[in-house]
Structure formats: structure tokens, C-alpha cells
Design an enzyme around this catalytic site. Structure first.
Site, PDB file in Angstrom:
ATOM      1  N   PHE A 114       3.077   2.964  47.175  1.00 55.24           N
ATOM      2  CA  PHE A 114       1.878   2.571  47.835  1.00 55.24           C
ATOM      3  C   PHE A 114       0.824   2.058  46.926  1.00 55.24           C
ATOM      4  O   PHE A 114       0.406   2.877  46.154  1.00 55.24           O
ATOM      5  CB  PHE A 114       1.684   3.659  48.711  1.00 55.24           C
ATOM      6  N   ASP A 185       4.593  11.744  46.258  1.00 60.03           N
ATOM      7  CA  ASP A 185       3.862  11.613  47.387  1.00 60.03           C
ATOM      8  C   ASP A 185       4.975  11.476  48.254  1.00 60.03           C
ATOM      9  O   ASP A 185       5.850  10.709  48.639  1.00 60.03           O
ATOM     10  CB  ASP A 185       3.237   9.933  47.280  1.00 60.03           C
ATOM     11  N   TYR A 210      -0.883  12.388  59.411  1.00 60.74           N
ATOM     12  CA  TYR A 210      -1.190  11.584  60.609  1.00 60.74           C
ATOM     13  C   TYR A 210      -0.164  10.821  60.881  1.00 60.74           C
ATOM     14  O   TYR A 210       0.036  10.036  61.878  1.00 60.74           O
ATOM     15  CB  TYR A 210      -2.396  10.699  60.338  1.00 60.74           C
ATOM     16  N   LYS A 211       1.068  10.748  60.018  1.00 63.20           N
ATOM     17  CA  LYS A 211       2.126  10.074  60.342  1.00 63.20           C
ATOM     18  C   LYS A 211       3.217  10.856  61.267  1.00 63.20           C
ATOM     19  O   LYS A 211       2.911  11.483  62.154  1.00 63.20           O
ATOM     20  CB  LYS A 211       3.128   9.251  59.202  1.00 63.20           C
TER      21      LYS A 211
END
Length: 398
Positions: A114, A185, A210-211
Site C-alpha cells: 500500500f 500490515d 474501518y474495513k
């Protein structure tokens, strides 16, 4: 299978007529979250004022929620804490790991990581100077690139674009054999695939809520440190809540015990209240069941799309063991196709340059959702319905 997915689906507020395949970007609202946050606002903040830090247990909330998330990622109690953003947690873990390998200067990652993680690493390298280096290689070349000069292996377990999944245990073992530390991660892993940080012997891990964990937009991140390392770590961001005695207001920093030292600033209590509502659902879920249903859903979606939409190319690994809980397809007009699909009530998202991304979250995604999504995508591709100006106009968030 012991998890009742019809019950978990009923616990979410899903808009009528919408097929939601974007929980890998933002999880939907747990029905209980609004009332829980309202109670936190009115009864705790409103009724207790500052005494809520003690009376409502606000001060201990990051640790209590950390233990509940820990169950989902194979972390022992007392090794996970919440607070701050994922970027901050990446910085904390990475800086601490580098300090623990003072004779080495290389952070190894992959080109599919990411971008924010790479930005954090690059910024840290520039700050440190002294020959520190961020080295990136293709995902499939990571194992061969773990050389004796590597201080930290920093990887995202599940690729945010394609869903490709690294072998955490194998790469961590290889890093350790070379004398390096491993930082993982879990942004696209926690709540999506079974993770066992303890068995994999991961040194550090970070992730967001939040996912798949449904804490809402801006939900706090979490950080894990292996128990054997927790007393050695010196956090670069030495915030007051990571102090051994925050309310002693000592001018000299003394790290808190274990994972507590990785706390930085005041925790986002309202957001954590929303996460509490979601964890009430997760407490009834077994990750082995989630994985089995995820594979069932993603395999059905791939079969359906490939049979009905020959113009789309699978971007995700075909073997389910090599991917997370998402499926991505490529098309030169991927953005417009996704906008047309969203207009028909099937919500996925787009990742540059050409990826249509679909997340499968068994807590609320059903076989009927898969069938409906395939049918809508097939119709859009067969008719060229995506080829309209309004579907080509780029929004700020894709």
C-alpha cells in the site's frame, strides 16, 4: 460451521436494493452502533463529563478492544492496543524495529505494498539519513531479497489491489533466519482471513478497523508487538498515554508496560464506541467459518464473471489459498464500468490503473448477492452501458 451468517447479516444496516461488495474499503454500519455511540455521547460524555474516563472505562478501552481484535488475529491477550491512525502505527512499529537492529540500514518491502506504508518508510529513511534505505522488489521476489543487510521486512499480507496473499509464516521465518525483524500490515487481513501472529512468530503487526471490522470511517488502528519484544521496544512516538504513569506528568519519558507503551495520544472514544458495537458481532464469529464462506463466495463470483464477461481479465490469484477475501478484474475502462455498476446498486470500487475491486465479507454477503452482482455486471458489459459521459467523470474518491 458454528457461525450463523444469517444472524450476522441481520445485525447490519444494509440499504434496500443494494449489493455491497466494498466492505474491504469501508464496512457497513452495525445496527447497534448508532445507539451505542448515542449512549457514549449522552450518558457518558453528557452525563458523566470527565469522570467517564474512570466511570465508563474510557481509559482502558483501547486495551480491552485490542484483546477482542487479538482473538481474530492470533494474538495473546495484552499484546494488542488501539489508537491513532494506521499510518502512525506503521511509523511506530517501523521506527522501533529499526532501532532494534542498529547495525543494519535496509527496510525491505514490495512494489505492491500500500503506497502509504511506503511513504511512511521513505519519510523515515529521509529523516534518519546515515545510509538508511527503503528497498522494494516485486512481490514474488521478496523471499530471495531477504539478505543479511535487511533490518526490517515490512509487508502487507493481502495486496489491496489484487488480493494476492503473502505467506506470513514462511517469510517471517526467512527474515528471522537472516537476522531481520518482520512487520506485517493486516489492513486487508483482520476480519477477512485467519491470521495467527503467534504461530507465525511475527514481531510487529498493525491494522485498521474501518474495513472488515466495521468501526466506521476513520476508525482507529491497532498495533501488536510479540511478547518477547514488548519490554525492549522504545517507541519513537513517545506519547503521554504511552508513559508508565501518564498522570504523574513526569517531564522524563518512561515507557509503559508492554504494549501500553505504544499508545500515543488521547483515544477516539466515540469511534471506539462504534467499534464496540461491531465487536459484539465479531465475538460470535469463528474465523475458520469466515474463511470457508469467503472461498465459497469468491469462487462462485469468479466462475460467474468469467462465464458471462469475457472482456474482463482476472487480476487476483486463481488459487483461493493465494488470495484474501476480495476479487479483482482488469479492464481498460474499469473506472467507467464500476460507476455503471454502482448506479445499478452493486457497490464495489476501482483502483488505478484498471482494476475493478470486489470485497466479499461473509458476515453480510450472500450467494444471492454474488448472483445479482454477476448479472448486473454481465448486462453492463453486454450492452456497453458503461460508455456514458457521467460514468467517465472521475470523483475524488474512486
Amino acid at each position: 460451521m458454528t457461525t450463523d451468517f444469517s444472524a450476522t447479516r441481520a445485525a447490519f444496516a444494509l440499504p434496500e436494493g443494494v449489493i455491497y461488495l466494498d466492505g474491504n474499503s469501508l464496512g457497513p454500519l452495525p445496527k447497534a452502533a448508532a445507539a451505542r455511540v448515542a449512549d457514549c455521547v449522552t450518558k457518558e460524555w453528557g452525563g458523566m463529563l470527565i469522570t467517564a474516563w474512570n466511570r465508563a472505562g474510557w481509559m482502558d478501552l483501547p486495551r480491552r478492544l485490542g484483546d477482542r481484535i487479538g482473538r481474530l488475529v492470533g494474538a495473546a491477550p495484552g499484546t494488542v492496543v488501539l489508537g491513532d491512525t494506521l499510518s502512525i502505527k506503521v511509523y511506530q512499529a517501523l521506527a522501533s524495529a529499526l532501532e532494534m537492529r542498529p547495525g543494519r540500514r535496509v527496510i525491505l518491502s514490495d512494489t505492491g505494498n500500500f503506497p502509504s506504508d511506503l511513504y511512511i518508510a521513505d519519510g523515515l529513511v529521509r529523516t534518519l539519513g546515515q545510509g538508511y534505505e527503503l528497498r522494494t522488489v516485486a512481490p514474488e521476489e521478496v523471499a530471495a531479497a531477504i539478505t543479511p543487510d535487511v533490518a526490517v521486512l515490512m509487508l502487507t499480507e493481502v495486496d489491496y489491489r489484487t488480493g494476492r496473499r503473502h505467506d506470513m509464516a514462511r517469510l517471517t521465518a526467512k527474515a528471522h533466519a537472516a537476522g531481520a525483524l518482520a512487520l506485517w500490515d493486516l489492513a486487508h487481513s483482520a476480519g477477512a482471513v485467519p491470521v495467527d501472529l503467534t504461530a507465525a512468530k511475527a514481531d510487529f503487526a498493525v491494522g485498521c478497523t474501518y474495513k472488515y471490522l466495521n468501526a466506521g470511517p476513520g476508525g482507529p488502528a491497532f498495533i501488536y508487538i510479540a511478547p518477547a519484544l514488548a519490554a525492549q521496544v522504545r517507541p519513537a512516538l513517545s506519547g503521554w498515554l504511552g508513559h508508565e504513569a501518564p498522570f504523574a506528568f513526569d517531564p522524563d519519558y518512561r515507557p509503559g508496560a508492554g504494549i501500553e507503551r505504544m499508545r500515543v495520544g488521547t483515544p477516539p472514544i466515540l469511534q471506539m464506541a462504534a467499534l464496540e458495537a461491531s465487536m459484539e458481532i465479531w465475538d460470535r464469529v469463528e474465523m475458520a467459518d469466515v474463511r470457508a464462506r469467503s472461498i465459497e463466495l469468491t469462487e462462485a463470483f469468479i466462475r460467474g464473471v468469467e462465464a458471462a464477461c469475457p472482456g474482463l481479465t482476472l487480476a487476483s490469484p486463481r488459487d483461493p489459498a493465494g488470495r484474501g477475501s476480495q476479487v479483482s478484474f482488469r479492464h481498460p475502462e474499469g473506472y467507467a464500468i464500476m460507476q455503471a455498476l454502482i448506479a445499478r446498486g452493486v457497490i464495489g470500487d476501482f483502483r488505478a490503473p484498471d482494476i475493478l475491486r470486489f470485497g466479499f465479507t461473509p458476515l453480510y454477503t450472500t450467494t444471492a448477492d454474488v448472483e445479482g452482482a454477476v448479472a448486473a455486471l454481465s448486462e453492463i458489459m453486454a450492452t456497453g452501458a458503461w460508455d456514458r459521459p457521467e460514468f467517465r467523470a472521475r470523483a475524488a474518491v474512486t
